[in-house]
Design an enzyme around this catalytic site. Structure first.
Site, PDB file in Angstrom:
ATOM      1  N   HIS A 224       0.817  -1.217   0.000  1.00 41.12           N
ATOM      2  CA  HIS A 224       0.000   0.000   0.000  1.00 41.12           C
ATOM      3  C   HIS A 224       0.852   1.268   0.000  1.00 41.12           C
ATOM      4  O   HIS A 224       0.556   2.216  -0.712  1.00 41.12           O
ATOM      5  CB  HIS A 224      -0.948  -0.015   1.198  1.00 41.12           C
ATOM      6  CG  HIS A 224      -1.979   1.050   1.158  1.00 41.12           C
ATOM      7  ND1 HIS A 224      -1.722   2.341   1.523  1.00 41.12           N
ATOM      8  CD2 HIS A 224      -3.279   1.007   0.798  1.00 41.12           C
ATOM      9  CE1 HIS A 224      -2.824   3.063   1.395  1.00 41.12           C
ATOM     10  NE2 HIS A 224      -3.785   2.275   0.959  1.00 41.12           N
ATOM     11  N   ARG A 225       1.867   1.355   0.793  1.00 44.84           N
ATOM     12  CA  ARG A 225       2.818   2.471   0.887  1.00 44.84           C
ATOM     13  C   ARG A 225       2.247   3.767   1.439  1.00 44.84           C
ATOM     14  O   ARG A 225       2.917   4.783   1.451  1.00 44.84           O
ATOM     15  CB  ARG A 225       3.495   2.747  -0.462  1.00 44.84           C
ATOM     16  CG  ARG A 225       4.343   1.601  -0.929  1.00 44.84           C
ATOM     17  CD  ARG A 225       5.108   1.937  -2.154  1.00 44.84           C
ATOM     18  NE  ARG A 225       4.204   2.143  -3.261  1.00 44.84           N
ATOM     19  CZ  ARG A 225       4.558   2.663  -4.405  1.00 44.84           C
ATOM     20  NH1 ARG A 225       5.800   3.031  -4.603  1.00 44.84           N
ATOM     21  NH2 ARG A 225       3.683   2.824  -5.365  1.00 44.84           N
ATOM     22  N   ASP A 226       0.979   3.789   1.881  1.00 43.40           N
ATOM     23  CA  ASP A 226       0.422   5.018   2.449  1.00 43.40           C
ATOM     24  C   ASP A 226      -0.607   4.664   3.522  1.00 43.40           C
ATOM     25  O   ASP A 226      -1.729   5.155   3.509  1.00 43.40           O
ATOM     26  CB  ASP A 226      -0.209   5.869   1.348  1.00 43.40           C
ATOM     27  CG  ASP A 226      -0.478   7.295   1.801  1.00 43.40           C
ATOM     28  OD1 ASP A 226       0.161   7.742   2.775  1.00 43.40           O
ATOM     29  OD2 ASP A 226      -1.344   7.953   1.202  1.00 43.40           O
ATOM     30  N   ILE A 227      -0.209   3.799   4.456  1.00 42.66           N
ATOM     31  CA  ILE A 227      -1.127   3.390   5.510  1.00 42.66           C
ATOM     32  C   ILE A 227      -1.105   4.462   6.595  1.00 42.66           C
ATOM     33  O   ILE A 227      -0.066   4.756   7.167  1.00 42.66           O
ATOM     34  CB  ILE A 227      -0.740   2.011   6.075  1.00 42.66           C
ATOM     35  CG1 ILE A 227      -0.867   0.974   4.974  1.00 42.66           C
ATOM     36  CG2 ILE A 227      -1.604   1.656   7.273  1.00 42.66           C
ATOM     37  CD1 ILE A 227      -0.314  -0.363   5.315  1.00 42.66           C
TER      38      ILE A 227
ATOM     39  N   ASN B  27      -6.655   6.634   5.784  1.00 41.36           N
ATOM     40  CA  ASN B  27      -6.902   5.585   4.796  1.00 41.36           C
ATOM     41  C   ASN B  27      -7.518   4.334   5.418  1.00 41.36           C
ATOM     42  O   ASN B  27      -7.671   3.324   4.733  1.00 41.36           O
ATOM     43  CB  ASN B  27      -5.597   5.205   4.085  1.00 41.36           C
ATOM     44  CG  ASN B  27      -5.194   6.264   3.089  1.00 41.36           C
ATOM     45  OD1 ASN B  27      -6.013   7.026   2.603  1.00 41.36           O
ATOM     46  ND2 ASN B  27      -3.911   6.326   2.784  1.00 41.36           N
TER      47      ASN B  27
END
Length: 160
Positions: free
Chosen positions: A147-150, A154
């Site tokens: 995911h890289r943007d937890i 989100n």
């Protein structure tokens, strides 16, 4: 974190507009290739300019993302419902989460804490559900999704 809904998480709507047949064919072709669909397809027309190359790259990225999202299916992940590709606009449609984001419950609501955060067991259930969704993406999804943007904005909350 979403609860199981009658929607299977597969693509239900077809794109409309002048680019619809091209996106539909590309999506069908990518889905038929199997899990390794993130490489650029070089069988299409060669771009004659940098703008055309960017447009093709954006379309390829969008089609790859739709193909990937249509395969991800877990009870702790928001379900991907459909997409729309109309002209130069691309939209992804996800299941509606009635209680918004975890961030909203942490920072935007006045005390007392809302039900998903009101007790330690509720907080642990929320954290465990988020961890299970991340574990599915990293371990069991094919291909794995990083995911890289937890972050709290989100993490979406269904009805509690």
């Amino acid at each position: 974190m979403g609860s199981r809904s009658p929607v299977s998480g597969r693509i239900h709507a077809e794109p409309t507009g002048p680019a619809a047949p091209r996106v539909q064919r590309r999506l069908s072709a990518l889905l038929s290739k199997g899990p390794n669909t993130t490489r650029r397809d070089t069988s299409g027309p060669s771009p004659s300019s940098a703008a055309a190359a960017r447009r093709i790259d954006h379309e390829t990225a969008f089609v790859s993302e739709v193909a990937l999202l249509s395969r991800v299916n877990h009870k702790n992940l928001v379900h991907f419902l459909s997409f729309c590709a109309d002209g130069g606009k691309r939209i992804l449609v996800y299941e509606f989460m009635p209680n918004g984001t975890h961030h909203k419950h942490l920072h935007k609501r006045p005390p007392p804490l809302s039900p998903p955060l009101a007790s330690w067991p509720a907080r642990l259930r929320l954290a465990f559900g988020a961890a299970c969704g991340i574990e599915y993406m990293h371990t069991y999804a094919v291909p794995p999704v990083i995911h890289r943007d937890i972050k709290s904005s989100n993490i979406l909350l269904d009805a509690f």
